[in-house]
Design an enzyme around this catalytic site. Sequence first.
Site, PDB file in Angstrom:
ATOM      1  N   GLY A  13       0.858  -1.401  -0.001  1.00  0.00           N
ATOM      2  CA  GLY A  13      -0.128  -0.042  -0.105  1.00  0.00           C
ATOM      3  C   GLY A  13       0.965   1.278   0.031  1.00  0.00           C
ATOM      4  O   GLY A  13       1.961   1.393   0.144  1.00  0.00           O
ATOM      5  N   ASP A  14       0.237   2.152  -0.168  1.00  0.00           N
ATOM      6  CA  ASP A  14       0.718   3.760  -0.094  1.00  0.00           C
ATOM      7  C   ASP A  14       1.728   3.789  -1.398  1.00  0.00           C
ATOM      8  O   ASP A  14       2.625   4.866  -1.052  1.00  0.00           O
ATOM      9  CB  ASP A  14       1.613   4.032   1.305  1.00  0.00           C
ATOM     10  CG  ASP A  14       0.614   3.567   2.543  1.00  0.00           C
ATOM     11  OD1 ASP A  14      -0.468   4.278   2.467  1.00  0.00           O
ATOM     12  OD2 ASP A  14       1.310   2.712   3.321  1.00  0.00           O
ATOM     13  N   LYS A  17      -1.126   5.269  -5.839  1.00  0.00           N
ATOM     14  CA  LYS A  17      -2.145   4.920  -6.964  1.00  0.00           C
ATOM     15  C   LYS A  17      -2.780   5.981  -7.226  1.00  0.00           C
ATOM     16  O   LYS A  17      -3.277   6.262  -8.393  1.00  0.00           O
ATOM     17  CB  LYS A  17      -2.974   3.824  -6.465  1.00  0.00           C
ATOM     18  CG  LYS A  17      -2.103   2.407  -6.044  1.00  0.00           C
ATOM     19  CD  LYS A  17      -3.072   1.487  -5.468  1.00  0.00           C
ATOM     20  CE  LYS A  17      -3.358   1.796  -3.900  1.00  0.00           C
ATOM     21  NZ  LYS A  17      -2.365   1.926  -3.148  1.00  0.00           N
ATOM     22  N   ALA A  40      -8.654   3.397   3.017  1.00  0.00           N
ATOM     23  CA  ALA A  40      -7.580   3.729   2.193  1.00  0.00           C
ATOM     24  C   ALA A  40      -7.549   5.099   1.762  1.00  0.00           C
ATOM     25  O   ALA A  40      -8.727   5.726   1.254  1.00  0.00           O
ATOM     26  CB  ALA A  40      -7.972   2.610   1.044  1.00  0.00           C
ATOM     27  N   GLY A  41      -6.338   5.609   1.793  1.00  0.00           N
ATOM     28  CA  GLY A  41      -6.349   7.107   1.265  1.00  0.00           C
ATOM     29  C   GLY A  41      -5.706   7.268  -0.021  1.00  0.00           C
ATOM     30  O   GLY A  41      -4.407   6.705   0.062  1.00  0.00           O
ATOM     31  N   HIS A  42      -5.924   8.074  -0.784  1.00  0.00           N
ATOM     32  CA  HIS A  42      -5.300   8.544  -2.177  1.00  0.00           C
ATOM     33  C   HIS A  42      -5.173   9.847  -2.107  1.00  0.00           C
ATOM     34  O   HIS A  42      -6.257  10.648  -2.191  1.00  0.00           O
ATOM     35  CB  HIS A  42      -6.181   7.809  -3.369  1.00  0.00           C
ATOM     36  CG  HIS A  42      -6.273   6.499  -3.599  1.00  0.00           C
ATOM     37  ND1 HIS A  42      -6.980   5.730  -4.370  1.00  0.00           N
ATOM     38  CD2 HIS A  42      -5.461   5.572  -2.781  1.00  0.00           C
ATOM     39  CE1 HIS A  42      -6.688   4.395  -4.213  1.00  0.00           C
ATOM     40  NE2 HIS A  42      -5.882   4.175  -3.213  1.00  0.00           N
ATOM     41  N   THR A  43      -3.778  10.205  -2.271  1.00  0.00           N
ATOM     42  CA  THR A  43      -3.627  11.687  -2.242  1.00  0.00           C
ATOM     43  C   THR A  43      -3.278  12.115  -3.853  1.00  0.00           C
ATOM     44  O   THR A  43      -2.554  11.575  -4.332  1.00  0.00           O
ATOM     45  CB  THR A  43      -2.143  11.814  -1.458  1.00  0.00           C
ATOM     46  OG1 THR A  43      -2.644  11.507   0.011  1.00  0.00           O
ATOM     47  CG2 THR A  43      -1.834  13.560  -1.448  1.00  0.00           C
ATOM     48  N   GLN A 192      -5.410   0.169  -1.022  1.00  0.00           N
ATOM     49  CA  GLN A 192      -4.287  -0.825  -0.228  1.00  0.00           C
ATOM     50  C   GLN A 192      -3.292  -1.288  -1.468  1.00  0.00           C
ATOM     51  O   GLN A 192      -3.039  -0.604  -2.201  1.00  0.00           O
ATOM     52  CB  GLN A 192      -4.836  -1.673   0.773  1.00  0.00           C
ATOM     53  CG  GLN A 192      -5.869  -1.250   1.785  1.00  0.00           C
ATOM     54  CD  GLN A 192      -7.234  -1.093   1.492  1.00  0.00           C
ATOM     55  OE1 GLN A 192      -7.772  -1.907   0.590  1.00  0.00           O
ATOM     56  NE2 GLN A 192      -7.824  -0.314   2.271  1.00  0.00           N
ATOM     57  N   THR A 207      -5.226  -6.772   5.005  1.00  0.00           N
ATOM     58  CA  THR A 207      -6.387  -6.041   5.065  1.00  0.00           C
ATOM     59  C   THR A 207      -7.604  -7.038   5.114  1.00  0.00           C
ATOM     60  O   THR A 207      -7.411  -8.066   5.082  1.00  0.00           O
ATOM     61  CB  THR A 207      -6.427  -5.198   3.947  1.00  0.00           C
ATOM     62  OG1 THR A 207      -7.532  -4.014   4.161  1.00  0.00           O
ATOM     63  CG2 THR A 207      -6.504  -5.556   2.657  1.00  0.00           C
ATOM     64  N   ARG A 271      -0.168   7.428  10.753  1.00  0.00           N
ATOM     65  CA  ARG A 271       0.918   6.554  11.321  1.00  0.00           C
ATOM     66  C   ARG A 271       2.197   6.682  10.373  1.00  0.00           C
ATOM     67  O   ARG A 271       2.206   6.642   9.054  1.00  0.00           O
ATOM     68  CB  ARG A 271       0.517   5.049  11.452  1.00  0.00           C
ATOM     69  CG  ARG A 271      -0.768   4.806  12.461  1.00  0.00           C
ATOM     70  CD  ARG A 271      -0.782   3.323  12.702  1.00  0.00           C
ATOM     71  NE  ARG A 271      -1.525   2.721  11.606  1.00  0.00           N
ATOM     72  CZ  ARG A 271      -1.798   1.584  11.391  1.00  0.00           C
ATOM     73  NH1 ARG A 271      -1.407   0.683  12.198  1.00  0.00           N
ATOM     74  NH2 ARG A 271      -2.483   0.861  10.285  1.00  0.00           N
ATOM     75  N   ARG A 273       5.408   5.033   8.507  1.00  0.00           N
ATOM     76  CA  ARG A 273       5.458   3.978   7.439  1.00  0.00           C
ATOM     77  C   ARG A 273       6.928   3.537   8.033  1.00  0.00           C
ATOM     78  O   ARG A 273       8.036   4.159   8.002  1.00  0.00           O
ATOM     79  CB  ARG A 273       5.477   4.189   6.458  1.00  0.00           C
ATOM     80  CG  ARG A 273       3.894   4.766   5.966  1.00  0.00           C
ATOM     81  CD  ARG A 273       3.818   5.109   4.346  1.00  0.00           C
ATOM     82  NE  ARG A 273       2.624   5.816   4.157  1.00  0.00           N
ATOM     83  CZ  ARG A 273       2.268   6.750   3.373  1.00  0.00           C
ATOM     84  NH1 ARG A 273       3.300   7.413   2.718  1.00  0.00           N
ATOM     85  NH2 ARG A 273       0.983   6.909   3.243  1.00  0.00           N
ATOM     86  N   SER A 381       7.088   8.187 -11.784  1.00  0.00           N
ATOM     87  CA  SER A 381       6.647   9.343 -11.223  1.00  0.00           C
ATOM     88  C   SER A 381       7.776   9.867 -10.386  1.00  0.00           C
ATOM     89  O   SER A 381       8.761   9.396  -9.859  1.00  0.00           O
ATOM     90  CB  SER A 381       5.672   9.093 -10.086  1.00  0.00           C
ATOM     91  OG  SER A 381       5.314  10.316  -9.292  1.00  0.00           O
ATOM     92  N   THR A 382       8.102  11.338 -10.782  1.00  0.00           N
ATOM     93  CA  THR A 382       9.345  11.982  -9.912  1.00  0.00           C
ATOM     94  C   THR A 382       8.772  13.261  -9.309  1.00  0.00           C
ATOM     95  O   THR A 382       9.640  13.953  -8.999  1.00  0.00           O
ATOM     96  CB  THR A 382      10.191  12.660 -11.256  1.00  0.00           C
ATOM     97  OG1 THR A 382       9.249  13.455 -12.022  1.00  0.00           O
ATOM     98  CG2 THR A 382      10.782  11.588 -12.199  1.00  0.00           C
TER      99      THR A 382
END
Length: 398
Positions: A13-14, A17, A40-43, A192, A207, A271, A273, A381-382
């Site tokens: 996860g993280d 995505k 689940a968090g998508h930023t 996730q 999960t 939290r 990581r 991704s940069t």
Amino acid sequence: MGQFVVVIGTQWGDEGKGKVVDLLTERAAAVARFQGGHNAGHTLVIGGKKTILSLIPAGILREQVRCFIGNGVVLSLEALLAESDMLIERGVPVFERLRISPLCPLILPSHVMLDQARERARGANASKLGEILDFHNFALQHYYRQPAVDFQKTLDAQLAMAERIAPLVTDVTRALEELRAASANVLFEGAQGAMLDVDLGTYPYVTSSNTTAGFAATGTGLGPRVFDAVLGIVKAYTTRVGAGPFPTELFDQAGEHLFRVGHEYGSVTGRRRRCGWFDSVALRRSIVNSSVTGLCITKLDVLDGLDTISICVGYRMNGVVSPDPPVSIEGYAGIEPVYEELPGWRESTVGLTDYEALPGNARRYLERLEKLVSVPIDMISTGPDREQTIALRQLFAG
């Protein structure tokens, strides 16, 4: 011919995505979320402005994109409406773009209280609601010594929220089938990471849903043959939140660098990581589990400035080096990661959009990862903004 593409995280996860889905929606007609819940968090970062989504698909910020929540998503009406109202306040017409399957299971207050009680102990009709509350209340009162959840208050609150979302409820499977017939491009957004899959992950440190690509079918009501590609999102290193096996975890200055430069805090939980080197052993199995056809490497820029970078290429177990992970959690006891060291780079990769502009050692690092897992890298991704991306191959034509 349109493409049906599944986008999943292929680690714990993280992986980033949300940014990738948002970027790909430029050429997509729709995005469907197919599993998970609001944990689940998508930023997304667009023009420097951050948006955190938990339930609503990442395509919601695109005017032309239809968004679907499939039957595989567990739905908290309270969380959905709170997220919708946040977006509406920002000028996003959520109720025009979003549609929801009537088959989504609901998260009730009693589920939340029961989960909270379990954690403390550890360290949609009236008749269905009544049965669930009776079961949960028995556990709350007699096992966890917590107060019961009131039936009528719960029913009234759920019906009030349901009234607001009623216009959004639709046959998601039928809508997706029509998009397929129209040769439209559609993204299927996972939550996730694949290595947290309830069946294939390091149980019990997983999960509560199936996070591998196969659930894109079950979680939307489609058959497995409709999908054309699976894009796996993977960090240029590895992170994990919470307990569970993590063979490449670092406790030194390199680990602190990954945590500090990568801002490795959970977008929903906050939290810290755990951080470690790239694990090609775990990723190879994740790729097999989800039939991954291409990779997007994220957060490459976090490795800028490191003198040397290590890649886990095998696990030493009982004196024998294996290219495969253990099949059960007991097998992780005593595992020693086998590393291959590569030279790092001092130049900044932040915001680069041309592969040839990357430092030579960064390109060699990426090419080594590609060779180790036998899957091509489609994107790099940069940085967090949607424009900070190197596209090596286009998933959608046009």
